[in-house]
Motif scaffolding. Structure first.
Motif, PDB file in Angstrom:
ATOM      1  N   THR A 148       0.789  -1.212  -0.032  1.00 40.04           N
ATOM      2  CA  THR A 148       0.120   0.027  -0.125  1.00 40.04           C
ATOM      3  C   THR A 148       1.042   1.299   0.041  1.00 40.04           C
ATOM      4  OG1 THR A 148      -1.663  -1.128   1.105  1.00 40.04           O
ATOM      5  CG2 THR A 148      -1.681   1.156   1.217  1.00 40.04           C
ATOM      6  N   PHE A 149       1.940   1.249   0.794  1.00 43.53           N
ATOM      7  CA  PHE A 149       2.828   2.434   0.830  1.00 43.53           C
ATOM      8  C   PHE A 149       3.322   2.740  -0.645  1.00 43.53           C
ATOM      9  CE2 PHE A 149       7.393   3.800   1.360  1.00 43.53           C
ATOM     10  CZ  PHE A 149       7.153   4.929   1.854  1.00 43.53           C
ATOM     11  N   ILE A 150       3.946   1.515  -1.226  1.00 43.37           N
ATOM     12  CA  ILE A 150       4.722   1.536  -2.533  1.00 43.37           C
ATOM     13  C   ILE A 150       3.739   2.268  -3.462  1.00 43.37           C
ATOM     14  CG2 ILE A 150       5.721   0.351  -4.089  1.00 43.37           C
ATOM     15  CD1 ILE A 150       7.408   0.735  -2.090  1.00 43.37           C
ATOM     16  N   ASP A 151       2.581   1.645  -3.322  1.00 47.92           N
ATOM     17  CA  ASP A 151       1.482   2.077  -4.431  1.00 47.92           C
ATOM     18  C   ASP A 151       1.076   3.727  -4.382  1.00 47.92           C
ATOM     19  OD1 ASP A 151       1.626  -0.336  -5.569  1.00 47.92           O
ATOM     20  OD2 ASP A 151      -0.222  -1.142  -4.735  1.00 47.92           O
ATOM     21  N   SER A 152       1.252   4.124  -2.903  1.00 46.34           N
ATOM     22  CA  SER A 152       0.798   5.506  -2.579  1.00 46.34           C
ATOM     23  C   SER A 152       1.800   6.575  -3.035  1.00 46.34           C
ATOM     24  CB  SER A 152       0.069   5.710  -1.179  1.00 46.34           C
ATOM     25  OG  SER A 152       1.343   5.386  -0.276  1.00 46.34           O
ATOM     26  N   LEU A 153       3.042   6.010  -3.466  1.00 45.21           N
ATOM     27  CA  LEU A 153       4.161   7.267  -3.611  1.00 45.21           C
ATOM     28  C   LEU A 153       3.792   8.166  -4.704  1.00 45.21           C
ATOM     29  CD1 LEU A 153       7.339   4.997  -3.407  1.00 45.21           C
ATOM     30  CD2 LEU A 153       6.525   6.745  -1.537  1.00 45.21           C
ATOM     31  N   ARG A 154       4.050   9.269  -4.582  1.00 42.14           N
ATOM     32  CA  ARG A 154       3.771  10.284  -5.630  1.00 42.14           C
ATOM     33  C   ARG A 154       4.953  11.199  -5.564  1.00 42.14           C
ATOM     34  NH1 ARG A 154       0.037   7.446  -6.636  1.00 42.14           N
ATOM     35  NH2 ARG A 154      -1.809   7.467  -5.363  1.00 42.14           N
ATOM     36  N   GLU A 155       4.933  12.124  -6.915  1.00 36.28           N
ATOM     37  CA  GLU A 155       6.089  12.893  -7.159  1.00 36.28           C
ATOM     38  C   GLU A 155       6.077  14.229  -6.237  1.00 36.28           C
ATOM     39  OE1 GLU A 155       5.447  14.662 -11.016  1.00 36.28           O
ATOM     40  OE2 GLU A 155       5.394  12.575 -11.941  1.00 36.28           O
ATOM     41  N   GLY A 156       7.437  14.212  -5.814  1.00 34.72           N
ATOM     42  CA  GLY A 156       7.620  15.214  -4.544  1.00 34.72           C
ATOM     43  C   GLY A 156       7.840  14.427  -3.101  1.00 34.72           C
ATOM     44  N   ASP A 157       7.532  13.319  -3.126  1.00 34.92           N
ATOM     45  CA  ASP A 157       7.811  12.589  -1.509  1.00 34.92           C
ATOM     46  C   ASP A 157       9.122  12.218  -1.461  1.00 34.92           C
ATOM     47  OD1 ASP A 157       4.953  12.199  -1.624  1.00 34.92           O
ATOM     48  OD2 ASP A 157       4.784  10.202  -1.930  1.00 34.92           O
ATOM     49  N   LYS A 158       9.486  12.573  -0.124  1.00 34.26           N
ATOM     50  CA  LYS A 158      10.933  12.443   0.209  1.00 34.26           C
ATOM     51  C   LYS A 158      10.944  10.782   0.700  1.00 34.26           C
ATOM     52  CE  LYS A 158      12.034  16.852   1.955  1.00 34.26           C
ATOM     53  NZ  LYS A 158      12.495  17.506   2.993  1.00 34.26           N
TER      54      LYS A 158
ATOM     55  N   PRO B 247      20.812  18.025  -5.740  1.00 31.01           N
ATOM     56  CA  PRO B 247      20.359  19.008  -7.264  1.00 31.01           C
ATOM     57  C   PRO B 247      21.043  18.540  -8.503  1.00 31.01           C
ATOM     58  CG  PRO B 247      20.699  20.206  -5.324  1.00 31.01           C
ATOM     59  CD  PRO B 247      21.223  18.853  -4.854  1.00 31.01           C
ATOM     60  N   GLY B 248      20.330  17.977  -9.432  1.00 25.98           N
ATOM     61  CA  GLY B 248      20.893  17.668 -10.561  1.00 25.98           C
ATOM     62  C   GLY B 248      21.399  16.208 -10.743  1.00 25.98           C
ATOM     63  N   THR B 249      21.338  15.634  -9.678  1.00 28.48           N
ATOM     64  CA  THR B 249      21.678  13.971  -9.589  1.00 28.48           C
ATOM     65  C   THR B 249      20.455  13.289  -9.409  1.00 28.48           C
ATOM     66  OG1 THR B 249      23.799  14.606  -8.319  1.00 28.48           O
ATOM     67  CG2 THR B 249      23.490  12.468  -8.533  1.00 28.48           C
ATOM     68  N   PHE B 250      20.449  12.334 -10.238  1.00 29.65           N
ATOM     69  CA  PHE B 250      19.080  11.302 -10.311  1.00 29.65           C
ATOM     70  C   PHE B 250      19.557   9.827 -10.594  1.00 29.65           C
ATOM     71  CE2 PHE B 250      17.761  15.320 -12.150  1.00 29.65           C
ATOM     72  CZ  PHE B 250      16.728  15.794 -11.459  1.00 29.65           C
ATOM     73  N   PHE B 251      18.872   9.132  -9.813  1.00 31.58           N
ATOM     74  CA  PHE B 251      18.920   7.678  -9.815  1.00 31.58           C
ATOM     75  C   PHE B 251      17.588   6.907 -10.278  1.00 31.58           C
ATOM     76  CE2 PHE B 251      21.702   7.288  -5.857  1.00 31.58           C
ATOM     77  CZ  PHE B 251      23.119   7.394  -6.607  1.00 31.58           C
ATOM     78  N   THR B 252      17.813   6.154 -10.898  1.00 29.93           N
ATOM     79  CA  THR B 252      16.394   5.210 -11.149  1.00 29.93           C
ATOM     80  C   THR B 252      16.480   4.004 -10.213  1.00 29.93           C
ATOM     81  OG1 THR B 252      16.603   5.919 -13.499  1.00 29.93           O
ATOM     82  CG2 THR B 252      15.260   3.980 -13.082  1.00 29.93           C
ATOM     83  N   MET B 253      15.340   3.696  -9.661  1.00 31.41           N
ATOM     84  CA  MET B 253      15.096   2.870  -8.511  1.00 31.41           C
ATOM     85  C   MET B 253      13.916   2.024  -8.806  1.00 31.41           C
ATOM     86  SD  MET B 253      15.988   4.497  -5.006  1.00 31.41           S
ATOM     87  CE  MET B 253      17.472   5.116  -4.501  1.00 31.41           C
ATOM     88  N   GLU B 254      13.854   0.717  -8.401  1.00 31.53           N
ATOM     89  CA  GLU B 254      12.905   0.028  -8.400  1.00 31.53           C
ATOM     90  C   GLU B 254      12.047   0.359  -7.343  1.00 31.53           C
ATOM     91  OE1 GLU B 254      11.709  -2.573 -10.289  1.00 31.53           O
ATOM     92  OE2 GLU B 254      13.426  -2.255 -11.724  1.00 31.53           O
ATOM     93  N   ARG B 255      10.573   0.207  -7.387  1.00 31.39           N
ATOM     94  CA  ARG B 255       9.742   0.780  -6.178  1.00 31.39           C
ATOM     95  C   ARG B 255       9.922  -0.142  -4.879  1.00 31.39           C
ATOM     96  NH1 ARG B 255       4.106   2.755  -7.184  1.00 31.39           N
ATOM     97  NH2 ARG B 255       4.215   4.144  -8.861  1.00 31.39           N
ATOM     98  N   SER B 256       9.982  -1.462  -5.066  1.00 30.76           N
ATOM     99  CA  SER B 256      10.406  -2.353  -4.251  1.00 30.76           C
ATOM    100  C   SER B 256      11.728  -1.972  -3.276  1.00 30.76           C
ATOM    101  CB  SER B 256      10.475  -3.865  -4.644  1.00 30.76           C
ATOM    102  OG  SER B 256      11.637  -3.865  -5.504  1.00 30.76           O
ATOM    103  N   ALA B 257      12.431  -1.228  -3.664  1.00 32.00           N
ATOM    104  CA  ALA B 257      13.677  -0.728  -3.100  1.00 32.00           C
ATOM    105  C   ALA B 257      13.362   0.290  -1.975  1.00 32.00           C
ATOM    106  CB  ALA B 257      14.656  -0.343  -3.952  1.00 32.00           C
ATOM    107  N   ILE B 258      12.352   0.711  -1.825  1.00 32.90           N
ATOM    108  CA  ILE B 258      11.872   1.965  -1.064  1.00 32.90           C
ATOM    109  C   ILE B 258      11.420   1.403   0.274  1.00 32.90           C
ATOM    110  CG2 ILE B 258      10.549   3.886  -0.845  1.00 32.90           C
ATOM    111  CD1 ILE B 258      12.417   4.011  -3.206  1.00 32.90           C
ATOM    112  N   SER B 259      12.227   1.922   1.299  1.00 29.56           N
ATOM    113  CA  SER B 259      11.936   1.334   2.610  1.00 29.56           C
ATOM    114  C   SER B 259      10.808   1.923   3.488  1.00 29.56           C
ATOM    115  CB  SER B 259      12.894   1.378   3.753  1.00 29.56           C
ATOM    116  OG  SER B 259      12.574   0.907   4.871  1.00 29.56           O
ATOM    117  N   MET B 260       9.629   1.367   3.817  1.00 28.63           N
ATOM    118  CA  MET B 260       8.545   1.979   4.291  1.00 28.63           C
ATOM    119  C   MET B 260       8.982   2.596   5.807  1.00 28.63           C
ATOM    120  SD  MET B 260       4.771   0.730   5.320  1.00 28.63           S
ATOM    121  CE  MET B 260       5.347  -0.672   6.450  1.00 28.63           C
ATOM    122  N   GLU B 261       9.640   1.742   6.564  1.00 26.36           N
ATOM    123  CA  GLU B 261      10.153   2.024   7.982  1.00 26.36           C
ATOM    124  C   GLU B 261      10.870   3.370   8.123  1.00 26.36           C
ATOM    125  OE1 GLU B 261      10.423  -0.952   6.876  1.00 26.36           O
ATOM    126  OE2 GLU B 261       8.504  -2.064   8.090  1.00 26.36           O
ATOM    127  N   TYR B 262      11.885   3.181   7.189  1.00 20.93           N
ATOM    128  CA  TYR B 262      13.182   4.146   7.192  1.00 20.93           C
ATOM    129  C   TYR B 262      12.273   5.587   6.603  1.00 20.93           C
ATOM    130  CZ  TYR B 262      16.556   0.655   7.553  1.00 20.93           C
ATOM    131  OH  TYR B 262      17.353  -0.161   8.067  1.00 20.93           O
TER     132      TYR B 262
END
Length: 119
Positions: free
Chosen positions: A56-66, A92-107
Motif C-alpha cells: 500500500t505504501f509503495i502504491d501510494s508514492l507520489r512525485e515530490g515525496d521524500k 540537485p541535478g543528480t538522479f537515480f532510477t530505482m525499483e519501487r520495491s527498493a523503497i523502505s516504508m520504515e525508514y
C-alpha cells in the motif's frame, strides 16, 4: 496395510500393544493443530499484514515525496515511470532510477516524522 496406515496417520498405538497413558490419536492431532494455529497467529499473520502495508505504501508514492531506500539512500521522487521504477533526485541535478520495491516504508516514515514527535 489398513492397520499400518491407520496407526501412522492417526498416531494410535497398535491394537495388541501396551496401552500407555498418552494423549492418544485425537489428542496428538489437537496438539499439532494448536501448534499450527500458534505459528499462524504469531509468525505468518503479522508478516502478511506487514507485506500488505508495504505494498500500500509503495502504491501510494507520489512525485515530490521524500523517500529512503532500503540501502539508506535519501532522495525525492521526481518521476514515476510506467515500468515500475522511480526517478529519484538525491542531490540537485543528480538522479537515480530505482525499483519501487527498493523503497523502505520504515525508514521513510521515520525520516518524514516531525521533529517534535521524535522527542
Amino acid at each position: 496395510m489398513y492397520n499400518f496406515l491407520t496407526n501412522v496417520f492417526l498416531m494410535t498405538p497398535p491394537a495388541g500393544g501396551a496401552q500407555g497413558g498418552g494423549m492418544g490419536g485425537w489428542g496428538s492431532m489437537i496438539f499439532f493443530g494448536g501448534m499450527i494455529l500458534v505459528m499462524w497467529l504469531f509468525m505468518i499473520r503479522p508478516q502478511t499484514k506487514k507485506a500488505k502495508a508495504q505494498k500500500t505504501f509503495i502504491d501510494s508514492l507520489r512525485e515530490g515525496d521524500k523517500i529512503v531506500s532500503i540501502a539508506g539512500i535519501h532522495g525525492k521522487v521526481k518521476k514515476i515511470n510506467d515500468n515500475g521504477t522511480l526517478q529519484v533526485e538525491v542531490s540537485p541535478g543528480t538522479f537515480f532510477t530505482m525499483e519501487r520495491s527498493a523503497i523502505s516504508m520504515e525508514y521513510t516514515n521515520a525520516q518524514n516524522k516531525p521533529a517534535d514527535a521524535a522527542k
